[in-house]
Design a protein around this motif. Structure first.
Motif, PDB file in Angstrom:
ATOM      1  N   UNK A  59       0.811  -1.214   0.000  1.00 18.77           N
ATOM      2  CA  UNK A  59       0.000   0.000   0.000  1.00 18.77           C
ATOM      3  C   UNK A  59       0.845   1.266   0.000  1.00 18.77           C
ATOM      4  N   UNK A  60       2.008   1.215   0.678  1.00 20.15           N
ATOM      5  CA  UNK A  60       2.843   2.407   0.721  1.00 20.15           C
ATOM      6  C   UNK A  60       3.782   2.522  -0.475  1.00 20.15           C
ATOM      7  N   UNK A  61       3.768   1.524  -1.355  1.00 20.47           N
ATOM      8  CA  UNK A  61       4.574   1.571  -2.567  1.00 20.47           C
ATOM      9  C   UNK A  61       6.039   1.257  -2.377  1.00 20.47           C
ATOM     10  N   UNK A  62       6.442   0.896  -1.162  1.00 27.04           N
ATOM     11  CA  UNK A  62       7.862   0.657  -0.907  1.00 27.04           C
ATOM     12  C   UNK A  62       8.310  -0.766  -1.208  1.00 27.04           C
ATOM     13  N   UNK A  63       7.365  -1.686  -1.215  1.00 29.21           N
ATOM     14  CA  UNK A  63       7.720  -3.089  -1.430  1.00 29.21           C
ATOM     15  C   UNK A  63       6.880  -3.693  -2.547  1.00 29.21           C
ATOM     16  N   UNK A  64       7.499  -4.602  -3.260  1.00 25.46           N
ATOM     17  CA  UNK A  64       6.820  -5.345  -4.314  1.00 25.46           C
ATOM     18  C   UNK A  64       7.001  -6.826  -4.028  1.00 25.46           C
ATOM     19  N   UNK A  65       5.926  -7.583  -4.219  1.00 26.60           N
ATOM     20  CA  UNK A  65       5.969  -9.025  -3.999  1.00 26.60           C
ATOM     21  C   UNK A  65       5.733  -9.706  -5.340  1.00 26.60           C
ATOM     22  N   UNK A  66       6.656 -10.571  -5.725  1.00 29.10           N
ATOM     23  CA  UNK A  66       6.598 -11.206  -7.034  1.00 29.10           C
ATOM     24  C   UNK A  66       6.618 -12.716  -6.865  1.00 29.10           C
ATOM     25  N   UNK A  67       5.742 -13.390  -7.574  1.00 26.30           N
ATOM     26  CA  UNK A  67       5.777 -14.853  -7.562  1.00 26.30           C
ATOM     27  C   UNK A  67       6.853 -15.312  -8.542  1.00 26.30           C
ATOM     28  N   UNK A  68       7.920 -15.856  -7.998  1.00 24.91           N
ATOM     29  CA  UNK A  68       8.961 -16.461  -8.825  1.00 24.91           C
ATOM     30  C   UNK A  68       8.480 -17.855  -9.171  1.00 24.91           C
ATOM     31  N   UNK A  69       7.788 -17.943 -10.299  1.00 22.95           N
ATOM     32  CA  UNK A  69       6.943 -19.098 -10.609  1.00 22.95           C
ATOM     33  C   UNK A  69       7.734 -20.401 -10.608  1.00 22.95           C
ATOM     34  N   UNK A  70       8.810 -20.442 -11.325  1.00 21.92           N
ATOM     35  CA  UNK A  70       9.539 -21.701 -11.452  1.00 21.92           C
ATOM     36  C   UNK A  70      10.295 -22.057 -10.167  1.00 21.92           C
ATOM     37  N   UNK A  71      10.617 -21.067  -9.349  1.00 19.89           N
ATOM     38  CA  UNK A  71      11.322 -21.317  -8.088  1.00 19.89           C
ATOM     39  C   UNK A  71      10.375 -21.681  -6.952  1.00 19.89           C
ATOM     40  N   UNK A  72       9.076 -21.538  -7.190  1.00 20.87           N
ATOM     41  CA  UNK A  72       8.066 -21.833  -6.167  1.00 20.87           C
ATOM     42  C   UNK A  72       8.334 -21.017  -4.904  1.00 20.87           C
ATOM     43  N   UNK A  73       8.465 -19.726  -5.089  1.00 23.26           N
ATOM     44  CA  UNK A  73       8.566 -18.843  -3.931  1.00 23.26           C
ATOM     45  C   UNK A  73       8.066 -17.456  -4.311  1.00 23.26           C
ATOM     46  N   UNK A  74       7.944 -16.619  -3.303  1.00 24.10           N
ATOM     47  CA  UNK A  74       7.562 -15.221  -3.507  1.00 24.10           C
ATOM     48  C   UNK A  74       8.748 -14.357  -3.134  1.00 24.10           C
ATOM     49  N   UNK A  75       9.169 -13.528  -4.069  1.00 26.95           N
ATOM     50  CA  UNK A  75      10.273 -12.621  -3.812  1.00 26.95           C
ATOM     51  C   UNK A  75       9.793 -11.329  -3.191  1.00 26.95           C
ATOM     52  N   UNK A  76      10.526 -10.864  -2.183  1.00 24.43           N
ATOM     53  CA  UNK A  76      10.228  -9.586  -1.536  1.00 24.43           C
ATOM     54  C   UNK A  76      11.221  -8.556  -2.081  1.00 24.43           C
ATOM     55  N   UNK A  77      10.692  -7.539  -2.745  1.00 24.96           N
ATOM     56  CA  UNK A  77      11.532  -6.567  -3.441  1.00 24.96           C
ATOM     57  C   UNK A  77      11.419  -5.205  -2.765  1.00 24.96           C
ATOM     58  N   UNK A  78      12.560  -4.626  -2.400  1.00 27.23           N
ATOM     59  CA  UNK A  78      12.597  -3.264  -1.905  1.00 27.23           C
ATOM     60  C   UNK A  78      12.633  -2.342  -3.130  1.00 27.23           C
TER      61      UNK A  78
ATOM     62  N   UNK B 185       6.907  -9.780   8.926  1.00 25.02           N
ATOM     63  CA  UNK B 185       7.991 -10.761   9.106  1.00 25.02           C
ATOM     64  C   UNK B 185       8.348 -11.492   7.822  1.00 25.02           C
ATOM     65  N   UNK B 186       7.545 -11.273   6.759  1.00 20.37           N
ATOM     66  CA  UNK B 186       7.736 -11.985   5.490  1.00 20.37           C
ATOM     67  C   UNK B 186       7.793 -13.502   5.716  1.00 20.37           C
ATOM     68  N   UNK B 187       6.802 -13.979   6.421  1.00 11.76           N
ATOM     69  CA  UNK B 187       6.715 -15.416   6.703  1.00 11.76           C
ATOM     70  C   UNK B 187       5.267 -15.866   6.619  1.00 11.76           C
ATOM     71  N   UNK B 188       5.072 -17.140   6.337  1.00 14.21           N
ATOM     72  CA  UNK B 188       3.725 -17.705   6.266  1.00 14.21           C
ATOM     73  C   UNK B 188       3.221 -17.937   7.677  1.00 14.21           C
ATOM     74  N   UNK B 189       2.092 -17.335   7.996  1.00 14.31           N
ATOM     75  CA  UNK B 189       1.543 -17.446   9.342  1.00 14.31           C
ATOM     76  C   UNK B 189       0.266 -18.270   9.384  1.00 14.31           C
ATOM     77  N   UNK B 190      -0.297 -18.560   8.238  1.00 16.99           N
ATOM     78  CA  UNK B 190      -1.520 -19.364   8.210  1.00 16.99           C
ATOM     79  C   UNK B 190      -1.690 -19.928   6.807  1.00 16.99           C
TER      80      UNK B 190
END
Length: 852
Positions: free
Chosen positions: A676-695, A754-759
């Motif tokens: 919401x604040x525009x500072x972070x972007x979350x991208x699904x790295x499809x082939x790596x099966x993860x979500x990247x946290x981008x500053x 925390x950039x972690x899965x909580x549920x």
């Protein structure tokens, strides 16, 4: 669960107050949470407004209410699978046969466990026969008494009584029954057990297996469509050539086996390598066996003597499908993307006929024609050895059958749709008679895309196989089925929720749907419409097309017409990922700029939507696929698949976009969400099966969050503190004694602090994408293997006492409540009686002390 009110009016009174009910509303929060809200309007004769003032500081309440407390994270309702079709279903057709008198077309369907019946004359739906197991193949007894189905996954054969049209017996057979043929006298059914390489011979008089006979082994053909996740498996034919003899092509042993079903005796005739396709003449005199590909051999069998009559060499690689004329002197044989006639007496082959690829070949009842089952549905004359007419040209079909009495053929698509195509085979007068779903309407097959209205009152699932859109209200009730074009793709809903726009990959129009009436209007545009964006005011739909000059059309949704010329863009197309996505385009939040991914030209096209004008192209890395604007519209992020980067563009001044940097991320970046604040972007790295946290400020991927499966869709929670990431898997295993499909799906909650899965919420099936209402009360995920729309949503504002919505309970919430009381805001009502009165103050104190 507390209520998210749409609105509650409070008109005050200094004198007597009267609570007057107005219209009832329904608000949806997921699968079961249906709250009816009756608006209360407080009326007084003099119209005065009651007023409560607070002449003491809110901090004075601290001793009463305790210290501030944080509020627990939002949760989602349990997911519910909503069917996008209706019973009886016709899902996954596997075999098409006519009744012996030609009166009905019967279609076996594996996924829905049904045999669907159509009247061959009127082509009207008659009814459906429910089965216990999934039929992978079906044959009908020549005397019309029974149908027999082979049930690959359950090691059984089903006997269907065609007098009562009911399942009459289930017969255990061998491992992996994948093919069935019935003898000409209707005495025996030979069921081919693919996983153990045997034939189970069933007596149709007793419905028991009389004997099991070994075979040289079965050959399978597996077809798969990544776009819809459709799957089909077929095994080689082993037809009866007389009442007691089965001809089995021994692909692996280079033999043609003749099996006596009454004794189990096997006569193996040595042959050329890899015998596969089999055709038998209607008079029973001749059989022909195709040795495909580089073997280029055709073996002719004299049925009376059960010996090889001739072996001929083809000038071309043979493909497999073959059919013979009635007296066995001529054969129509498929080659790659064409068909040739072969003289079975001289061995000469005719010229290539442009039938395109052929999946099956059948001879008409009068023996004059061969019909090529495929996209074209070509009608071929045995007498003239010519292509008389292409009858289909609607959809690529893989299975079919001809009427035993009339000039008619029925075919079904299996991996490009679940369609029934019926055609007249009356020579040059032959014509298309029917094209529609293989089950009774309304069908909702392979729901692949979805959209949710901004307020959550409408959810739409678009069904790529049945060419329909299923419309739900916010409570998950079906309100209508709207027709679309062929192979519908992206869908979008206008901000007011009244209109939906569907792109159609295999039609020359875009579909505009009136949501209230479920009626469709076709707006002519170019071919291969794939993506849709709608202007913020709901006036325009922008539709991207992938063929005949890639570009974007502008549709005026008020006049239901194209407005302005198509604007040419870079080359778009299919770009991979789960369920075969297409090149993306996104509209800026203010609706003034449209960014289009020219994936195959490595560029982004910028379009000025206010003036409907091409602005310019800006280059990117190798294969841009996805686009996302920041919430203020100042940044544009492009996922570049082959360079594993996110490329950033900034708008320096209005209409001037410039490259601002490139961010290295994971393998094959796909979906993107900006904080919401525009500072972070979350991208699904499809082939790596993860979500990247981008500053975004550092232009760096700072961490990754591993996920269970490859992400298919993401959205922020309503408070912006959690990322909901949807993923799943669907796996079909065939062979080694196994035929099964397993499905799973989940939404993982990623805490952005925390950039972690909580549920993790189980949703049961793999989703193809994710769409949501603005307040996240409705989250919809289409699932092709489930033939449905998975619905969930945030449970709502669980903390009534947090009146100012800052995520904390503190005395400042009292000041906010006083303000809500004085203005009649919804937050005033703390006791849930639908009114705003002083008693709500006591309720607020109780809610505060109870915590959240």
């Amino acid at each position: 669960m507390s209520i998210r009110y749409s609105h509650i009016h409070s008109i005050a009174a200094a004198s007597a107050l009267i609570a007057t009910p107005v219209s009832a509303q329904q608000v949806f929060f997921g699968d079961t949470d249906l709250i009816e809200i009756r608006e209360q309007v407080l009326l007084s004769e003099d119209g005065d407004m009651p007023f409560v003032s607070a002449d003491f500081p809110a901090s004075a309440l601290v001793s009463l209410m305790g210290e501030p407390a944080s509020i627990s994270a939002l949760t989602l309702d349990p997911a519910t699978l909503l069917s996008t079709g209706s019973d009886p279903e016709g899902d996954q057709p596997t075999s098409v046969k006519y009744l012996p008198d030609g009166s009905e077309v019967l279609i076996a369907h594996a996924a829905s466990k049904t045999i669907v019946r159509f009247d061959a004359n009127t082509l009207a739906f008659i009814g459906a026969i429910n089965l216990t197991y999934q039929p992978i193949d079906m044959d009908i007894a020549p005397d019309g008494s029974v149908a027999v189905c082979a049930n690959l996954a359950d090691d059984t054969a089903t006997i269907v009584d065609l007098t009562t049209m009911t399942e009459s017996a289930i017969v255990p057979v061998g491992d992996g029954p994948g093919r069935v043929h019935i003898s000409g006298d209707s005495a025996y059914a030979a069921v081919g057990n693919a996983f153990e390489s045997t034939l189970s011979v069933i007596s149709l008089a007793t419905n028991t297996v009389e004997r099991t006979v070994p075979t040289p082994g079965f050959v399978s053909t597996i077809s798969f469509s990544p776009e819809a996740g459709a799957f089909q498996v077929q095994y080689n034919e082993h037809p009866f050539i007389d009442n007691t003899t089965v001809l089995f092509p021994g692909y692996f042993d280079a033999t043609i086996d003749l099996i006596d079903v009454t004794t189990g005796a096997v006569t193996s005739i040595p042959s050329a390598n890899n015998p596969r396709g089999v055709g038998v003449s209607a008079d029973g005199s001749t059989a022909a066996v195709v040795h495909p590909f580089s073997n280029r051999t055709l073996t002719v069998i004299d049925v009376a003597t059960k010996t090889v009559a001739n072996t001929f060499t083809s000038p071309d690689d043979l493909w497999g499908p073959i059919s013979l004329n009635n007296d066995g002197t001529s054969a129509a044989v498929a080659i790659q993307n064409a068909t040739k006639f072969a003289d079975l007496t001289t061995g000469s082959f005719g010229s290539s006929l442009n039938t395109a690829s052929v999946n099956q070949m059948h001879t008409t009842a009068d023996g004059q024609y061969a019909v090529a089952v495929g996209f074209r549905g070509s009608l071929l004359s045995f007498a003239s050895e010519t292509l008389v007419k292409d009858l289909n040209n609607q959809v690529s079909c893989t299975i079919g059958g001809v009427s035993p009495t009339d000039a008619q053929v029925a075919m079904c698509s299996t991996t490009f749709g679940e369609d029934l195509v019926v055609m007249s085979t009356n020579g040059a007068a032959g014509t298309l008679e029917f094209f529609g779903p293989s089950g009774p309407p309304p069908e909702g097959d392979k729901c692949r895309t979805s959209a949710v209205s901004a307020d959550g009152s409408v959810a739409i699932g678009v069904n790529i196989f049945s060419d329909t859109a299923t419309i739900f209200d916010g409570n998950g009730n079906v309100t209508g089925y709207a027709p679309t074009g062929m192979r519908p793709a992206d869908v979008a809903i206008t901000p007011d929720g009244t209109t939906a726009v569907v792109s159609n990959l295999d039609s020359f129009f875009v579909t505009v749907i009136d949501v209230a009436t479920a009626t469709s209007t076709e707006i002519p545009i170019g071919r291969r419409a794939s993506q849709v964006e709608i202007s913020p005011d709901g006036t325009y739909a922008y539709v991207g097309v992938l063929a005949d000059g890639d570009g974007v059309y502008r549709i005026n949704l008020n006049t239901l017409s194209v407005e302005g010329a198509k604007i040419t863009t870079g080359n778009m197309g299919s770009v991979g990922y789960t369920y075969s996505q297409t090149s993306d385009m996104k509209l800026s939040p203010d609706g003034k700029t449209l960014a289009v991914c020219g994936s195959f030209d490595d560029l982004i096209t910028f379009i000025d939507t206010e003036n409907w004008a091409f602005m310019y192209d800006l280059g990117t890395g190798d294969f841009p696929t996805r686009a996302a604007f920041s919430s203020d519209g100042s940044n544009l992020f492009i996922a570049v698949k082959n360079t594993d980067t996110i490329e950033v563009f900034n708008e320096l001044v209005a209409g001037v976009w410039v490259p601002a940097g490139s961010i290295s991320v994971g393998d094959q970046p796909f979906d993107m969400v900006i904080s919401d604040d525009g500072n972070d972007l979350y991208v699904s790295n499809w082939f790596d099966t993860n979500i990247g946290v981008v500053d975004v400020n550092l232009l760096s991927q700072t961490s990754t969050v591993p996920t269970t499966d490859r992400i298919t869709g993401m959205v922020l929670s309503s408070d912006g503190a959690t990322l909901y990431a949807a993923s799943g898997s669907s796996t079909t295993t065939v062979g080694a004694g196994i035929f099964e499909t397993t499905n799973s799906g989940q939404i993982e909650h990623i805490d952005l602090g925390t950039n972690s899965i909580v549920d993790t919420d189980d949703i049961g099936f793999i989703p193809a994408m994710l769409s949501a209402s603005d307040d996240r009360s409705v989250i919809a995920m289409p699932s092709p293997p489930a033939d449905g729309l998975i619905l969930t949503g945030e449970e709502g504002d669980d903390c009534l006492a947090d009146v100012n919505g800052d995520g904390m309970l503190s005395p400042t919430d009292f000041s906010a409540w006083v303000g809500a009381f004085n203005t009649g805001a919804p937050e005033c009502d703390q006791n849930g009686d639908g009114m705003c009165t002083p008693t709500d103050f006591t309720a607020w104190v109780g809610n505060y002390n109870a915590g959240c």
